[in-house]
Design a protein around this motif. Structure first.
Motif, PDB file in Angstrom:
ATOM      1  N   ARG A 215      52.745 -24.245  19.381  1.00 30.95           N
ATOM      2  CA  ARG A 215      53.710 -25.259  19.798  1.00 30.95           C
ATOM      3  C   ARG A 215      55.035 -24.940  19.113  1.00 30.95           C
ATOM      4  N   CYS A 216      56.103 -25.545  19.573  1.00 34.18           N
ATOM      5  CA  CYS A 216      57.417 -25.230  19.016  1.00 34.18           C
ATOM      6  C   CYS A 216      58.104 -26.492  18.499  1.00 34.18           C
ATOM      7  N   ASP A 217      58.911 -26.282  17.484  1.00 33.14           N
ATOM      8  CA  ASP A 217      59.725 -27.345  16.901  1.00 33.14           C
ATOM      9  C   ASP A 217      61.103 -26.749  16.641  1.00 33.14           C
ATOM     10  N   PHE A 218      62.039 -27.049  17.553  1.00 33.65           N
ATOM     11  CA  PHE A 218      63.368 -26.452  17.474  1.00 33.65           C
ATOM     12  C   PHE A 218      64.432 -27.466  17.073  1.00 33.65           C
ATOM     13  N   GLY A 219      64.045 -28.429  16.278  1.00 34.19           N
ATOM     14  CA  GLY A 219      64.999 -29.392  15.736  1.00 34.19           C
ATOM     15  C   GLY A 219      65.657 -30.222  16.825  1.00 34.19           C
ATOM     16  N   SER A 220      67.004 -30.300  16.778  1.00 34.34           N
ATOM     17  CA  SER A 220      67.750 -31.108  17.743  1.00 34.34           C
ATOM     18  C   SER A 220      67.683 -30.556  19.160  1.00 34.34           C
ATOM     19  N   LEU A 221      67.311 -29.289  19.309  1.00 36.62           N
ATOM     20  CA  LEU A 221      67.184 -28.720  20.652  1.00 36.62           C
ATOM     21  C   LEU A 221      65.981 -29.308  21.385  1.00 36.62           C
ATOM     22  N   GLY A 222      64.967 -29.655  20.641  1.00 34.79           N
ATOM     23  CA  GLY A 222      63.783 -30.252  21.239  1.00 34.79           C
ATOM     24  C   GLY A 222      62.516 -29.509  20.840  1.00 34.79           C
ATOM     25  N   SER A 223      61.406 -29.951  21.381  1.00 37.04           N
ATOM     26  CA  SER A 223      60.110 -29.329  21.102  1.00 37.04           C
ATOM     27  C   SER A 223      59.399 -29.058  22.420  1.00 37.04           C
TER      28      SER A 223
END
Length: 280
Positions: A215-223
């Motif tokens: 899974r991804c966690d790209f901060g303010s860009l989204g997940s």
């Protein structure tokens, strides 16, 4: 000597006919049938009939004419015409583009059957094409020290059959078994407001298959939602797409988070590389 037949007859036998008339009747009754006239030399007697072995005057049957067999050239010409028609039909079928469309549709169907974008299954990757320069390399085994592992996860660099890899073994599917890889901010900026593709090169770390979640966690860009892949004993490329509608990218690195504890503890997965193709 034999007596004349007229003398032997009585008037009663002739029904009252006179003896002279009776002799004439008897002579006419015993007169032989006239013979056919002899044909003159060089001519055929029309009245004459050919002799018959059976004694019956039956016209002979006509002999059946043998069926003519087709020659070699006729058979050869037939085959040439047939092959010409078939070849012309195949050429037209190929020139019409139907063959290419069928092949492309079969390839797309095979890719869709292998792909697991929605459920986390691996997307087909053609190794003959390889990764172009547009792909950004996020992780290689030489950067294993930069990976962050939870308290219930183990990572180690190993020399696998397909080259150097990082062995990930999670004891739990929770956060304690997570292993993360950083994604640089400049890459996140290229992904902002676009659909991008993430590629993982995987292989099972044991003699049986093993599952790996990401899974991804790209901060303010989204997940992004969690994707699940099945690693086998053969090296494979697992791809999935992520879409971020936000155009504002964070200034800090994002994370790709892995976990191999879906099927239980210590189900190891080998990770060879992580690449991202930013959206165009």
């Amino acid at each position: 000597t034999r007596a004349p037949a007229a003398a032997a007859m009585s008037p009663g036998d002739l029904g009252g006919v006179s003896p002279a008339r009776g002799e004439r009747i008897e002579a006419e009754s015993f007169e032989p049938a006239p013979q056919a006239k002899a044909a003159k030399p060089g001519r055929t007697n029309r009245n004459a009939r050919p002799p018959s072995d059976s004694g019956l005057d039956v016209p002979p049957e006509r002999a059946a004419k043998p069926r003519k067999r087709r020659g070699f050239l006729s058979h050869l010409l037939t085959w040439v015409i047939t092959l010409g028609v078939v070849g012309g039909a195949c050429w037209w079928f190929y020139q019409s583009g139907l063959v290419q469309s069928i092949i492309e549709e079969a390839t797309k169907s095979a890719d869709r059957s292998v792909a697991g974008q929605g459920s986390g299954g691996p997307v087909a990757f053609d190794p003959r094409r390889g990764f172009s320069d547009e792909w950004v390399e996020i992780f290689v085994p030489s950067k294993a020290a930069e990976m962050k592992a939870g308290g219930q996860a183990k990572i180690e660099t190993v020399a696998a059959s397909e080259g150097q890899a990082v062995r990930i073994a999670s004891a739990t599917s929770g956060e304690g078994g997570d292993v993360s890889v950083e994604v640089p901010p400049e890459v996140l900026r290229e992904m902002a407001g676009k659909s991008s593709t993430v590629a993982l090169t995987l292989q099972s770390g044991q003699n049986s298959s093993a599952q790996l979640s990401v899974r991804c966690d790209f901060g303010s860009l989204g997940s992004c939602s969690r994707h699940r892949f099945t690693a086998t004993q053969e090296k494979l490329e697992a791809l999935f797409r992520v879409t971020f509608e936000r155009s504002l990218a964070p200034n800090r690195p994002g994370r790709l988070i892995f976990n191999s504890g879906i099927d239980g503890a210590d189900r190891a997965v080998l990770l060879y590389s992580v690449r991202i193709l930013p959206g165009q």
